[in-house]
Design a protein around this motif. Structure first.
Motif, short mmCIF file in Angstrom:
data_model
loop_
_atom_site.label_atom_id
_atom_site.label_comp_id
_atom_site.label_asym_id
_atom_site.label_seq_id
_atom_site.Cartn_x
_atom_site.Cartn_y
_atom_site.Cartn_z
N CYS A 44 -17.11 -28.21 -13.29
CA CYS A 44 -16.09 -27.18 -13.74
C CYS A 44 -17.27 -26.14 -14.38
O CYS A 44 -18.28 -26.67 -15.06
CB CYS A 44 -15.23 -27.59 -15.07
SG CYS A 44 -14.46 -26.21 -15.60
N TRP A 46 -16.90 -24.04 -16.64
CA TRP A 46 -17.05 -23.63 -17.81
C TRP A 46 -17.21 -24.71 -18.80
O TRP A 46 -17.43 -25.74 -18.33
CB TRP A 46 -15.63 -23.08 -18.36
CG TRP A 46 -15.10 -21.71 -17.78
CD1 TRP A 46 -16.15 -21.01 -17.08
CD2 TRP A 46 -14.06 -21.11 -17.62
NE1 TRP A 46 -15.58 -19.67 -16.65
CE2 TRP A 46 -14.17 -19.79 -16.97
CE3 TRP A 46 -12.73 -21.24 -18.24
CZ2 TRP A 46 -13.14 -18.74 -16.77
CZ3 TRP A 46 -11.77 -20.29 -17.99
CH2 TRP A 46 -11.87 -19.23 -17.27
N ASN A 47 -17.17 -24.50 -20.16
CA ASN A 47 -17.57 -25.50 -20.99
C ASN A 47 -16.74 -25.36 -22.37
O ASN A 47 -17.28 -25.05 -23.51
CB ASN A 47 -19.24 -25.44 -21.35
CG ASN A 47 -19.70 -26.67 -22.16
OD1 ASN A 47 -19.12 -27.68 -22.37
ND2 ASN A 47 -20.82 -26.37 -22.86
N CYS A 48 -15.43 -25.46 -22.16
CA CYS A 48 -14.64 -25.27 -23.21
C CYS A 48 -15.03 -26.16 -24.48
O CYS A 48 -15.12 -27.63 -24.14
CB CYS A 48 -13.09 -25.16 -22.89
SG CYS A 48 -12.67 -24.36 -21.73
N CYS A 51 -12.81 -29.29 -24.58
CA CYS A 51 -12.41 -29.92 -23.05
C CYS A 51 -12.18 -31.68 -23.25
O CYS A 51 -13.10 -32.28 -23.94
CB CYS A 51 -13.67 -29.91 -22.15
SG CYS A 51 -13.25 -30.49 -20.50
N ILE A 57 -17.05 -32.22 -16.28
CA ILE A 57 -17.66 -30.80 -16.16
C ILE A 57 -18.93 -30.78 -15.21
O ILE A 57 -19.05 -29.74 -14.41
CB ILE A 57 -18.06 -30.22 -17.59
CG1 ILE A 57 -16.85 -29.99 -18.34
CG2 ILE A 57 -18.98 -28.97 -17.38
CD1 ILE A 57 -16.98 -29.98 -19.67
N GLY A 89 -11.83 -31.17 -14.61
CA GLY A 89 -12.39 -30.26 -13.78
C GLY A 89 -11.66 -29.04 -13.56
O GLY A 89 -10.76 -28.89 -13.98
N ALA A 116 -7.84 -23.34 -14.76
CA ALA A 116 -7.97 -22.52 -15.95
C ALA A 116 -8.22 -21.00 -15.57
O ALA A 116 -8.38 -20.09 -16.48
CB ALA A 116 -9.44 -22.81 -16.56
N MET A 118 -10.00 -19.23 -13.17
CA MET A 118 -11.31 -18.69 -13.19
C MET A 118 -11.74 -18.15 -11.84
O MET A 118 -12.67 -17.28 -11.41
CB MET A 118 -12.47 -19.55 -13.50
CG MET A 118 -12.47 -21.06 -12.65
SD MET A 118 -13.85 -21.92 -13.59
CE MET A 118 -12.67 -22.76 -14.90
N LYS A 140 -6.02 -19.57 -22.58
CA LYS A 140 -6.69 -20.20 -23.79
C LYS A 140 -6.65 -19.31 -24.88
O LYS A 140 -6.85 -19.98 -26.23
CB LYS A 140 -8.05 -20.45 -23.43
CG LYS A 140 -7.90 -21.52 -22.29
CD LYS A 140 -9.45 -21.96 -21.77
CE LYS A 140 -9.61 -22.87 -20.32
NZ LYS A 140 -9.23 -24.33 -20.84
S1 SF4 Z 1 -11.18 -27.61 -20.51
FE1 SF4 Z 1 -10.96 -27.23 -18.24
S2 SF4 Z 1 -11.58 -25.21 -18.14
FE2 SF4 Z 1 -12.66 -25.81 -19.77
S3 SF4 Z 1 -14.58 -27.01 -19.48
FE3 SF4 Z 1 -12.84 -28.48 -19.44
S4 SF4 Z 1 -12.38 -28.79 -17.37
FE4 SF4 Z 1 -13.42 -26.70 -17.46
#
Ligand code: SF4
Length: 249
Positions: A44, A46-48, A51, A57, A89, A116, A118, A140
């Motif tokens: 993924c 991103w790096n929420c 997560c 990720i 992911g 998500a 993107m 989000k």
């Molecule tokens: S919550 Fe989803 S979008 Fe955010 S880092 Fe994790 S896998 Fe990626």
């Protein structure tokens, strides 16, 4: 989730390149009212901070499950499963998701996707090619807070473009927001829902963040948190949805 070594074969087909971290052979929770096999794709961008699949990720981590294993499973589960959910992911990160979805459809199963949001163009292509039947889309936070939630700039517009793709195409979907105590995700949730409703979405879920699988560096509980979430859920439900779901942790 099963983990087995991904074994390349000499007569590989396009879907075989999907990098899969795990496979749940039977799930009732990943697509409302559907019995699915659920595929966790690796990687993924991103790096929420919240997560709950942090191990998924890293985009350099090799796959742990071969697509052939999914093929074999589906061959045995015809008539027993409604469909396959691709989650992560971020499943749309991988080009060969479309090849995998096509195989699933060709085998007679429906396709669900968690995203998500993107990759709105890849999502549009998947929708236009008839390769996805249902989407769970994360929204989000409000646009001004997106970067601090996902750890990357210029994210919010892509998510709203993805929402537009789904609304314009009439694809079945659920929009969901995950709330963390004391965070913008909680501050924003009701307004996010209001904007999503105003845009035309009619299925929505509010989820409490869970601690399992996360970095463990943020709270998932606080005094009064459950009551706060129940109030948010009531406010959101009062907006009038075809279906609203509140998912406590
Ligand atoms: S919550 Fe989803 S979008 Fe955010 S880092 Fe994790 S896998 Fe990626």
């Amino acid at each position: 989730m099963t983990h087995a070594a991904a074994v390349p074969t000499s007569n590989a087909r396009p879907a075989d390149c999907l990098v899969i971290a795990g496979l749940v052979p039977m799930s009732t929770v990943d697509w409302p009212d559907h019995l699915t096999a659920t595929i966790f794709t690796q990687g993924c961008p991103w790096n929420c901070f919240y997560c709950h699949n942090r191990d998924l990720i890293d985009t350099r981590t090799p796959g742990a499950v071969a697509w052939q294993e999914v093929r074999d499973l589906l061959g045995r589960r015809r008539g027993l499963l409604d469909g396959v959910v691709f989650t992560g992911g971020e499943a749309l990160r991988q080009d060969c998701l479309a090849d995998a979805a096509r195989e699933v459809k060709d085998m007679g199963f429906q396709v669900g996707l968690h995203t998500a949001g993107m990759y709105p163009r890849r999502l549009r292509d998947l929708v236009e090619d008839g390769l996805v039947d249902w989407v769970g889309l994360d929204v989000k936070a409000l646009p001004e807070h997106y970067a601090q939630v996902v750890g990357r700039p210029n994210a919010a517009q892509k998510v709203w473009d993805s929402l537009e793709v789904l609304l314009a195409s009439g694809t079945d979907m659920e929009v969901r927001t995950t709330a963390v105590p004391g965070d913008v995700t909680a501050d924003d949730a009701v307004e996010v829902a209001r904007r999503v409703h105003e845009a035309g979405a009619r299925v929505y879920a509010l989820q409490q963040a869970r601690g399992r699988g996360t970095s463990g560096t943020f709270p998932v509980a606080a005094p009064g948190w459950d009551a706060q979430c129940e109030r948010m859920a009531a406010d959101i439900e009062a907006m009038g949805w075809e279906r609203f779901t509140y998912r406590p942790a």
